[in-house]
Design an enzyme around this catalytic site. Structure first.
Site, PDB file in Angstrom:
ATOM      1  N   ASP A  85       6.959   4.512  -8.149  1.00 57.80           N
ATOM      2  CA  ASP A  85       6.005   3.601  -7.496  1.00 57.80           C
ATOM      3  C   ASP A  85       6.742   2.445  -6.819  1.00 57.80           C
ATOM      4  O   ASP A  85       7.903   2.158  -7.158  1.00 57.80           O
ATOM      5  CB  ASP A  85       5.016   3.057  -8.546  1.00 57.80           C
ATOM      6  CG  ASP A  85       3.706   2.588  -7.917  1.00 57.80           C
ATOM      7  OD1 ASP A  85       3.613   2.540  -6.672  1.00 57.80           O
ATOM      8  OD2 ASP A  85       2.778   2.269  -8.677  1.00 57.80           O
ATOM      9  N   GLU A 107      -2.068   2.173 -12.289  1.00 50.67           N
ATOM     10  CA  GLU A 107      -0.606   2.244 -12.196  1.00 50.67           C
ATOM     11  C   GLU A 107       0.020   1.901 -13.545  1.00 50.67           C
ATOM     12  O   GLU A 107       0.905   2.600 -14.035  1.00 50.67           O
ATOM     13  CB  GLU A 107      -0.090   1.267 -11.128  1.00 50.67           C
ATOM     14  CG  GLU A 107      -0.408   1.704  -9.702  1.00 50.67           C
ATOM     15  CD  GLU A 107       0.056   0.707  -8.644  1.00 50.67           C
ATOM     16  OE1 GLU A 107       0.218   1.129  -7.503  1.00 50.67           O
ATOM     17  OE2 GLU A 107       0.247  -0.483  -8.955  1.00 50.67           O
TER      18      GLU A 107
HETATM   19  O1  LIG Z   1      -1.585  -1.564  -5.903  1.00 51.90           O
HETATM   20  C1  LIG Z   1      -0.589  -1.342  -5.226  1.00 51.90           C
HETATM   21  C2  LIG Z   1       0.746  -1.208  -5.707  1.00 51.90           C
HETATM   22  O2  LIG Z   1       1.100  -1.970  -6.803  1.00 51.90           O
HETATM   23  C3  LIG Z   1       1.876  -0.986  -4.723  1.00 51.90           C
HETATM   24  O3  LIG Z   1       2.707  -0.076  -5.348  1.00 51.90           O
HETATM   25  C4  LIG Z   1       2.683  -2.216  -4.339  1.00 51.90           C
HETATM   26  O4  LIG Z   1       1.830  -3.178  -3.833  1.00 51.90           O
HETATM   27  C5  LIG Z   1       3.810  -1.884  -3.347  1.00 51.90           C
HETATM   28  O5  LIG Z   1       3.276  -1.363  -2.173  1.00 51.90           O
HETATM   29  P1  LIG Z   1       4.155  -1.090  -0.878  1.00 51.90           P
HETATM   30  O6  LIG Z   1       5.107   0.004  -1.222  1.00 51.90           O
HETATM   31  O7  LIG Z   1       3.177  -0.681   0.183  1.00 51.90           O
HETATM   32  O8  LIG Z   1       4.849  -2.359  -0.521  1.00 51.90           O
END
Ligand SMILES: O=C[C@H](O)[C@H](O)[C@H](O)COP(=O)(O)O
Length: 229
Positions: A85, A107
């Protein structure tokens, strides 16, 4: 290399953690979206067999289905081998802030239980302390949002109710709740703050992920840097 290229770089690197017969926690967000796409390509080419994804959100589930990854829910598996993630901030001890996509609760449920939790970020997300650039998203029961917003002042946090974009009114999570984005001066003890916030009645979960990440892959202009706890 722009930020999108850095995201792709770490997403490709994360594939090295995946083997046949694994159950994989599929994160949410723009970085993990690349990982899900590449994972699907490996399955299509026959480079991986018998892998199953446990999605952390509708986004992850839809992407997994689109890219041919068999999807199962948490209650159908005995264990999660690896979860992958993104994150919004990472401190030097690999504590995280997550939840820009409002998927933090599922998550955390999945990533907490993963044998190995691999986090994918670009170097702009490394911070000296949590709260430096980003707020902590807090999922709250709708009826309690205003009371909790006021109670957060005890923690010197200024909270805003997250509003929808291309939707009138507040963001409603996949669990039917609201999100408060809480801006802190700085968070010196992430584990303590994570536990404290969850003791407020009406808080479902918060976006501090302390002591959960095992490996952080950081996309830099010089390649992928691997941080381990
Ligand atoms: O709820 C969303 C998550 O925690 C995402 O994994 C986090 O915000 C990172 O997202 P991105 O890869 O789009 O920056």
């Amino acid at each position: 290399m722009d930020v999108e290229e850095l995201k792709k770089l770490v997403a490709r690197e994360a594939l090295k953690f995946i083997e046949d017969d694994m159950v994989i926690g599929l994160g949410t967000g723009s970085t993990t979206a690349y990982f899900i796409r590449y994972l699907g390509q490996m399955i299509e080419r026959g480079q991986l067999e018998d892998v199953y994804g446990v999605p952390t959100s509708h986004q992850a589930r839809l992407l997994a289905l689109e890219h041919g990854i068999p999807v199962v829910s948490l209650d159908e598996v005995d264990a999660i081998d690896v979860a992958v993630d993104g994150a919004d901030e990472v401190d030097p001890s690999l504590n995280l802030i997550k939840g820009r996509g409002a998927a933090l609760t599922m998550e955390k449920i999945i990533e907490y239980r993963a044998g190995t939790f691999v986090v994918l970020v670009d170097e702009g997300k490394l911070v000296e302390y949590l709260g430096k650039k980003m707020p902590v998203p807090i999922e709250v029961i709708p009826a309690a949002w205003k009371a909790i917003k006021e109670e957060l002042e005890i923690f010197n946090a200024r909270a805003e109710l997250r509003m929808g974009i291309r939707k009138d009114g507040p963001v409603v999570t996949e669990n039917g709740n609201f999100i408060l984005d809480a801006w802190f001066e700085r968070i010196d003890d992430p584990l303590d703050m994570e536990i404290e916030l969850n003791t407020i009645p009406g808080v479902v979960e918060n976006g501090i992920f302390a002591d959960i990440a095992d490996i952080v892959l950081v996309g830099t202009r010089d390649g992928v840097k691997r941080l381990e706890r």
